[in-house]
Enzyme design. Structure first.
Site, PDB file in Angstrom:
ATOM      1  N   ASN A  35     -78.899 -46.879  25.652  1.00  7.90           N
ATOM      2  CA  ASN A  35     -78.494 -45.481  25.670  1.00  7.90           C
ATOM      3  C   ASN A  35     -77.895 -45.108  24.321  1.00  7.90           C
ATOM      4  O   ASN A  35     -77.295 -45.954  23.651  1.00  7.90           O
ATOM      5  CB  ASN A  35     -77.452 -45.236  26.769  1.00  7.90           C
ATOM      6  CG  ASN A  35     -78.070 -45.182  28.141  1.00  7.90           C
ATOM      7  OD1 ASN A  35     -78.847 -44.291  28.456  1.00  7.90           O
ATOM      8  ND2 ASN A  35     -77.744 -46.156  28.976  1.00  7.90           N
ATOM      9  N   LYS A  83     -70.117 -39.851  43.746  1.00  5.32           N
ATOM     10  CA  LYS A  83     -69.584 -41.145  43.327  1.00  5.32           C
ATOM     11  C   LYS A  83     -68.092 -41.285  43.593  1.00  5.32           C
ATOM     12  O   LYS A  83     -67.460 -42.257  43.166  1.00  5.32           O
ATOM     13  CB  LYS A  83     -69.932 -41.386  41.864  1.00  5.32           C
ATOM     14  CG  LYS A  83     -71.456 -41.298  41.662  1.00  5.32           C
ATOM     15  CD  LYS A  83     -71.943 -41.797  40.344  1.00  5.32           C
ATOM     16  CE  LYS A  83     -73.468 -41.687  40.283  1.00  5.32           C
ATOM     17  NZ  LYS A  83     -74.039 -42.236  39.051  1.00  5.32           N
ATOM     18  N   LYS A 127     -91.227 -62.940  21.699  1.00  8.85           N
ATOM     19  CA  LYS A 127     -91.644 -61.619  21.263  1.00  8.85           C
ATOM     20  C   LYS A 127     -93.039 -61.281  21.790  1.00  8.85           C
ATOM     21  O   LYS A 127     -93.968 -62.071  21.687  1.00  8.85           O
ATOM     22  CB  LYS A 127     -91.641 -61.555  19.736  1.00  8.85           C
ATOM     23  CG  LYS A 127     -92.070 -60.205  19.178  1.00  8.85           C
ATOM     24  CD  LYS A 127     -92.084 -60.221  17.656  1.00  8.85           C
ATOM     25  CE  LYS A 127     -92.613 -58.895  17.104  1.00  8.85           C
ATOM     26  NZ  LYS A 127     -92.681 -58.916  15.629  1.00  8.85           N
TER      27      LYS A 127
END
Length: 411
Positions: A217, A350, A298
């Protein structure tokens, strides 16, 4: 909150911009509030407003020349620097901002700014293009990292004829900021969170696709770090749980810092602290999804497309809300539209006590910025709406509100 400035010594620096005329009203209003105001003017400022005007309004000698010492028993710029409870530079031109950022001391004001240990507030005022110039933005960023507080300029018609951001904030607003500063300072001195255990999360979690790629993020960790600093200043016992961040956590030997990467690691660290904490502030940006499978090596490029299957991570805030007992729970809602609707919905779903909402698409409130613009809600609706402020200031105001809520006392 304290609204009188009686007993406070304020050093007002005035620099050479057309907005210097507003310094007369600012001086008068600060004096009317009970402050003792000492004015330092640059040579350029005297082209716009006279020393006599400021002397008449402040009832104090006005300073402009480092070498004009009238009292052989003292050094003026040192005495002024030592006596100040707060230093305000208004208007602050690009020139004085550059001097402050680079430690230049070539006149009375810049020399005094280097000598003082008092908190400093800067109210910029300049042409819109100057304010947006990379050099000015870099200098502002440097000062913000040193803890300088800013009173953001307003938008409108500027003296140069341009319309945009750069106009010195009105004296009434600057005085209000000063009053709030001292009120918050008093609340910090009283250590309203002494004995409270606060857990704060910060940064963006990292979900590995392979050893060199990940999903994350766009969070810098700055808001969480500001909250951790403010909580320590208010006497709290702080545990900071930090994921990926743009800078190092606060260097405080009394702060418990736990570094994590993934949402699962964040969940484990938070739940381990949950039962013993009094206040939990979830300022981290936790990934909602993670790759179903993380490759051990990878992934090599092949073909024109790559399909990545994602699965939901555990919703940490929702889990805490369901298991809330004595804890005071605060969530953050970073939105790009319909901010109030989504924030209120998140608060209820929440089971938070407070939700701090911001529109990260707005200038001055985005990720990585040293400032924020937030609205704070509880189950009854809007509690506090804050304009663009430094993240440290937002943190102090939020925690003052939290302290009032948990102690029942008005700070």
């Amino acid at each position: 909150m304290l609204k009188s400035l009686k007993g406070k010594t304020i050093l007002l620096g005035i620099t050479g911009g057309i907005a210097a005329y507003k310094a007369a009203a600012l001086t008068s209003k600060l004096v009317q509030k009970g402050a003792e105001v000492h004015v330092i003017m640059t040579a350029s400022a005297k082209q716009f407003i006279t020393e006599l005007t400021l002397q008449s309004l402040s009832k104090q000698r006005v300073y402009s020349d480092t070498f004009q010492e009238r009292d052989p028993s003292s050094i003026s710029h040192i005495d002024l620097a030592d006596s100040a409870d707060l230093v305000i530079v208004a208007p602050a031109t690009a020139n004085i901002i550059a001097k402050m950022a680079h430690g230049i001391a070539d006149d009375m004001l810049s020399t005094t700014l280097l000598a003082t240990t008092a908190p400093i507030m800067v109210a910029p005022a300049m042409n819109v293009h100057m304010y947006q110039h990379p050099a000015v933005l870099s200098n502002l960023d440097t000062l913000a990292k040193r803890g300088i507080q800013f009173i953001e300029p307003g938008e409108g018609l500027l003296a140069c004829g341009y319309v945009g951001k750069g106009r010195l904030e009105e004296p009434e607003t600057i005085v209000s900021n000063v009053e709030d500063f001292f009120a918050l300072q008093e609340s910090v001195k009283s250590s309203p969170l002494k004995g409270k255990k606060i857990v704060i999360t910060a940064g963006g979690t990292v979900e590995r696709i392979d050893p060199v790629r990940y999903i994350s993020n766009d969070s810098s960790g700055k808001m969480g770090f500001a909250l951790a600093r403010a909580a320590r200043a208010m006497g709290a016992e702080v545990t900071l749980i930090a994921a990926r961040t743009d800078e190092a956590p606060p260097q405080d030997p009394d702060m418990n810092v736990i570094r994590v990467q993934s949402a699962q690691e964040m969940y484990d660290a938070v739940t381990a602290q949950w039962d013993s904490c009094d206040i939990m502030i979830k300022a981290a940006a936790v990934s909602d999804y993670r790759p179903k499978q993380s490759e051990p090596s990878k992934i090599k490029k092949s073909g024109d497309t790559l399909t990545l299957e994602l699965i939901k991570t555990t919703d940490i805030l929702e889990t805490l809300g369901k298991n809330k007992d004595k804890q005071f729970l605060i969530g953050f809602a970073a939105e790009t539209g319909n901010t109030e609707f989504y924030a209120k919905d998140k608060l209820v779903r929440k089971n938070c006590d407070l939700i701090v909402a911001n529109n990260v698409a707005a200038a001055g409130a985005g990720f990585g910025s040293d400032t924020n613009i937030v609205s704070i809600y509880d189950v009854d609706g809007l509690v506090l709406e804050l304009p663009q402020l430094s993240k440290d200031e937002v943190a102090r105001r939020l925690l003052t509100l939290v302290a009032e809520r948990i102690t029942g006392a008005s700070l």
